[in-house]
Design a protein around this motif. Structure first.
Motif, PDB file in Angstrom:
ATOM      1  N   PRO A  64     -15.733   3.634  96.451  1.00  0.00           N
ATOM      2  CA  PRO A  64     -15.895   4.749  97.188  1.00  0.00           C
ATOM      3  C   PRO A  64     -17.012   4.590  98.299  1.00  0.00           C
ATOM      4  O   PRO A  64     -18.125   3.926  98.442  1.00  0.00           O
ATOM      5  N   ARG A  65     -16.503   5.470  99.347  1.00  0.00           N
ATOM      6  CA  ARG A  65     -17.509   5.475 100.508  1.00  0.00           C
ATOM      7  C   ARG A  65     -18.515   6.558 100.463  1.00  0.00           C
ATOM      8  O   ARG A  65     -18.145   7.584 100.049  1.00  0.00           O
ATOM      9  N   PRO A  66     -19.602   6.693 101.273  1.00  0.00           N
ATOM     10  CA  PRO A  66     -20.446   7.684 101.370  1.00  0.00           C
ATOM     11  C   PRO A  66     -19.795   8.788 101.981  1.00  0.00           C
ATOM     12  O   PRO A  66     -20.064  10.029 101.899  1.00  0.00           O
ATOM     13  N   GLU A  67     -18.793   8.636 102.987  1.00  0.00           N
ATOM     14  CA  GLU A  67     -18.178   9.845 103.698  1.00  0.00           C
ATOM     15  C   GLU A  67     -17.377  10.738 102.732  1.00  0.00           C
ATOM     16  O   GLU A  67     -17.547  11.902 102.814  1.00  0.00           O
ATOM     17  N   THR A  68     -17.147  10.009 101.592  1.00  0.00           N
ATOM     18  CA  THR A  68     -16.375  11.005 100.560  1.00  0.00           C
ATOM     19  C   THR A  68     -17.097  11.675  99.761  1.00  0.00           C
ATOM     20  O   THR A  68     -16.791  13.024  99.441  1.00  0.00           O
ATOM     21  N   SER A  71      -7.400  15.041  98.222  1.00  0.00           N
ATOM     22  CA  SER A  71      -6.949  13.586  98.535  1.00  0.00           C
ATOM     23  C   SER A  71      -7.781  12.988  99.298  1.00  0.00           C
ATOM     24  O   SER A  71      -7.850  13.420 100.545  1.00  0.00           O
ATOM     25  N   ASN A  72      -7.787  11.583  99.210  1.00  0.00           N
ATOM     26  CA  ASN A  72      -8.496  10.686 100.233  1.00  0.00           C
ATOM     27  C   ASN A  72      -7.297   9.626 100.149  1.00  0.00           C
ATOM     28  O   ASN A  72      -7.436   8.655  99.620  1.00  0.00           O
ATOM     29  N   PRO A  73      -6.447  10.064 100.901  1.00  0.00           N
ATOM     30  CA  PRO A  73      -5.244   9.011 101.038  1.00  0.00           C
ATOM     31  C   PRO A  73      -5.567   7.841 102.042  1.00  0.00           C
ATOM     32  O   PRO A  73      -6.513   8.093 102.742  1.00  0.00           O
ATOM     33  N   PRO A  74      -4.883   6.717 101.878  1.00  0.00           N
ATOM     34  CA  PRO A  74      -4.863   5.499 102.984  1.00  0.00           C
ATOM     35  C   PRO A  74      -4.544   6.382 104.435  1.00  0.00           C
ATOM     36  O   PRO A  74      -3.625   6.849 104.373  1.00  0.00           O
ATOM     37  N   TYR A  75      -5.644   6.054 105.230  1.00  0.00           N
ATOM     38  CA  TYR A  75      -5.500   6.732 106.728  1.00  0.00           C
ATOM     39  C   TYR A  75      -5.581   5.818 107.834  1.00  0.00           C
ATOM     40  O   TYR A  75      -6.019   6.126 108.862  1.00  0.00           O
ATOM     41  N   ILE A  76      -5.930   4.502 107.584  1.00  0.00           N
ATOM     42  CA  ILE A  76      -5.855   3.305 108.621  1.00  0.00           C
ATOM     43  C   ILE A  76      -4.507   3.116 109.316  1.00  0.00           C
ATOM     44  O   ILE A  76      -3.753   3.222 108.639  1.00  0.00           O
ATOM     45  N   PRO A  77      -4.516   3.552 110.504  1.00  0.00           N
ATOM     46  CA  PRO A  77      -3.212   3.410 111.120  1.00  0.00           C
ATOM     47  C   PRO A  77      -2.805   1.663 111.063  1.00  0.00           C
ATOM     48  O   PRO A  77      -3.606   0.780 111.152  1.00  0.00           O
ATOM     49  N   GLU A  80     -14.303  -7.990 104.767  1.00  0.00           N
ATOM     50  CA  GLU A  80     -14.597  -7.363 103.515  1.00  0.00           C
ATOM     51  C   GLU A  80     -13.604  -6.242 103.223  1.00  0.00           C
ATOM     52  O   GLU A  80     -13.216  -6.028 102.105  1.00  0.00           O
ATOM     53  N   VAL A  81     -13.510  -5.439 104.284  1.00  0.00           N
ATOM     54  CA  VAL A  81     -12.504  -4.261 104.257  1.00  0.00           C
ATOM     55  C   VAL A  81     -10.972  -4.858 103.658  1.00  0.00           C
ATOM     56  O   VAL A  81     -10.246  -4.360 102.859  1.00  0.00           O
ATOM     57  N   LYS A  82     -10.693  -5.956 104.381  1.00  0.00           N
ATOM     58  CA  LYS A  82      -9.231  -6.458 104.060  1.00  0.00           C
ATOM     59  C   LYS A  82      -9.341  -6.933 102.665  1.00  0.00           C
ATOM     60  O   LYS A  82      -8.443  -7.435 102.010  1.00  0.00           O
ATOM     61  N   VAL A 127      -2.899  -0.967  99.854  1.00  0.00           N
ATOM     62  CA  VAL A 127      -2.111   0.195  99.497  1.00  0.00           C
ATOM     63  C   VAL A 127      -3.216   1.210  99.586  1.00  0.00           C
ATOM     64  O   VAL A 127      -2.782   2.448  99.924  1.00  0.00           O
ATOM     65  N   ALA A 128      -4.266   0.922  99.564  1.00  0.00           N
ATOM     66  CA  ALA A 128      -5.396   2.276  99.466  1.00  0.00           C
ATOM     67  C   ALA A 128      -5.956   2.564 100.882  1.00  0.00           C
ATOM     68  O   ALA A 128      -6.502   3.552 101.131  1.00  0.00           O
ATOM     69  N   LEU A 129      -5.635   1.558 102.046  1.00  0.00           N
ATOM     70  CA  LEU A 129      -6.130   1.711 103.358  1.00  0.00           C
ATOM     71  C   LEU A 129      -5.007   2.154 104.600  1.00  0.00           C
ATOM     72  O   LEU A 129      -5.421   2.797 105.415  1.00  0.00           O
ATOM     73  N   ASP A 130      -3.875   1.419 104.185  1.00  0.00           N
ATOM     74  CA  ASP A 130      -2.800   1.468 105.345  1.00  0.00           C
ATOM     75  C   ASP A 130      -2.021   2.795 105.087  1.00  0.00           C
ATOM     76  O   ASP A 130      -1.250   3.125 104.325  1.00  0.00           O
ATOM     77  N   LEU A 153      -8.636  17.571 102.572  1.00  0.00           N
ATOM     78  CA  LEU A 153      -8.150  15.903 102.547  1.00  0.00           C
ATOM     79  C   LEU A 153      -9.129  15.324 103.446  1.00  0.00           C
ATOM     80  O   LEU A 153      -9.900  16.053 104.310  1.00  0.00           O
ATOM     81  N   GLU A 154      -9.725  14.326 103.066  1.00  0.00           N
ATOM     82  CA  GLU A 154     -10.256  13.242 103.821  1.00  0.00           C
ATOM     83  C   GLU A 154      -9.378  12.772 104.705  1.00  0.00           C
ATOM     84  O   GLU A 154      -8.263  12.362 104.973  1.00  0.00           O
ATOM     85  N   MET A 155      -9.971  12.356 106.112  1.00  0.00           N
ATOM     86  CA  MET A 155      -9.162  11.688 107.151  1.00  0.00           C
ATOM     87  C   MET A 155      -9.972  10.854 108.095  1.00  0.00           C
ATOM     88  O   MET A 155     -11.211  10.702 108.004  1.00  0.00           O
TER      89      MET A 155
HETATM   90  N1  GLN Z   1     -13.065   4.940 104.689  1.00  0.00           N
HETATM   91  C1  GLN Z   1     -12.264   3.866 104.586  1.00  0.00           C
HETATM   92  C2  GLN Z   1     -12.511   2.815 105.650  1.00  0.00           C
HETATM   93  O1  GLN Z   1     -12.645   3.070 106.857  1.00  0.00           O
HETATM   94  C3  GLN Z   1     -10.742   4.180 104.583  1.00  0.00           C
HETATM   95  C4  GLN Z   1     -10.512   4.874 103.242  1.00  0.00           C
HETATM   96  C5  GLN Z   1      -8.888   5.671 103.379  1.00  0.00           C
HETATM   97  O2  GLN Z   1      -8.200   4.923 103.833  1.00  0.00           O
HETATM   98  N2  GLN Z   1      -8.808   6.623 102.833  1.00  0.00           N
HETATM   99  O3  GLN Z   1     -13.172   1.966 105.331  1.00  0.00           O
END
Ligand code: GLN
Length: 262
Positions: free
Chosen positions: A70-74, A166-172, A182-184, A189-192, A220-222
């Protein structure tokens, strides 16, 4: 605490003050844990996966590599939803949390507002186990129903929600390779988020228009630079009014709000 202090405190079972006062005992087992933790850390494993825990909205949550940390943005999203629930008419909403992951959103909402009831879904049973453990850890199990579901597929069509979150995967997809190591090490599935990171919004937004009660909210988070496209997707449905975009603490458009027309 920096990362190395956290790992040392975890391995030696002490707090930061004790660490600096040397007020801890480090037997062979503790030293082994510390060395292994350092090895993992050097390989880019996030500290939270090594210690198995993190903090979100002031709550302790368990994490493992099957869930996004979980991220602080959320927290910006959760705080805004709590504010909304403080308003008349939304005091005890029925909420859907799509792709709950660690359960951070669902658990913190129910913990801070005991009147809400949540359906929390995820595509993975392994992930739901973590979310269930976090609900139990925070004493909110009776207010969250966990459902194995690929987005809306497993959600009863007859159920209508006051809020869909929802905080869906949103990295292009084409940015994925350039992410920090670390992120990789977190689940892809939670990021892409596929093409432009918008694939999930293309599915969630039109379907939410059908699954929300009249006057219900979509939250929605984006990711960076996506707010215009997401607002466009909501406008295309013709079902949403009162769109609102909220910035995170870095000034980035982070949370999208829209209300289904009555
Ligand atoms: N905030 C996350 C990041 O950039 C991405 C989370 C998401 O795709 N929902 O590390």
């Amino acid at each position: 605490m920096d990362s190395l202090e956290q790992l040392a405190c975890w391995a030696f079972e002490c707090d930061r003050t004790q660490l600096y006062l040397g007020d801890y005992e480090a037997d062979e087992e503790n030293m082994k844990m510390f060395h292994e933790a350092l090895d993992s850390y050097a390989r880019g494993v996030p500290v939270q996966y090594i210690t198995g825990e993190t903090e979100f909205m002031g709550l302790e949550l368990q994490v493992n590599p099957s869930v996004l940390i979980p991220r602080p943005e959320t927290e910006v999203l959760v705080e805004r939803v709590l504010q909304l629930m403080g308003k008349e008419g939304f005091a005890s909403p029925y909420i859907l949390d799509l792709g709950t992951g660690s359960g951070a959103i669902a658990v913190s909402l129910t913990k801070h507002n005991p009147l809400c009831r949540i359906v929390a879904s995820d595509i993975s049973e392994e992930v739901l186990e973590v979310a269930r453990a976090n609900a139990a850890l925070n004493g909110v199990t009776d207010r969250i129903r966990f459902i194995l579901s690929d987005l809306f597929n497993g959600i009863d069509e007859n159920e209508k929600f006051d809020l869909i979150i929802s905080n869906p995967p949103y990295i292009p997809a084409d940015h994925y390779d350039a992410l920090p190591l670390e992120v990789k090490n977190e689940p892809r599935v939670a990021l892409d988020g596929g093409e432009k990171g918008l694939e999930f919004y293309r599915k969630i937004i039109p379907e939410s228009a059908r699954r929300l009660k009249e006057g219900g909210h979509l939250v929605l988070e984006m990711g960076f630079g996506q707010s215009e496209a997401i607002k466009g997707l909501a406008d295309d449905t013709g079902s949403f009014v009162q769109t609102e975009i909220i910035k995170d603490h870095n000034g980035i458009n982070r949370v999208f709000f829209a209300r289904k027309r009555k």
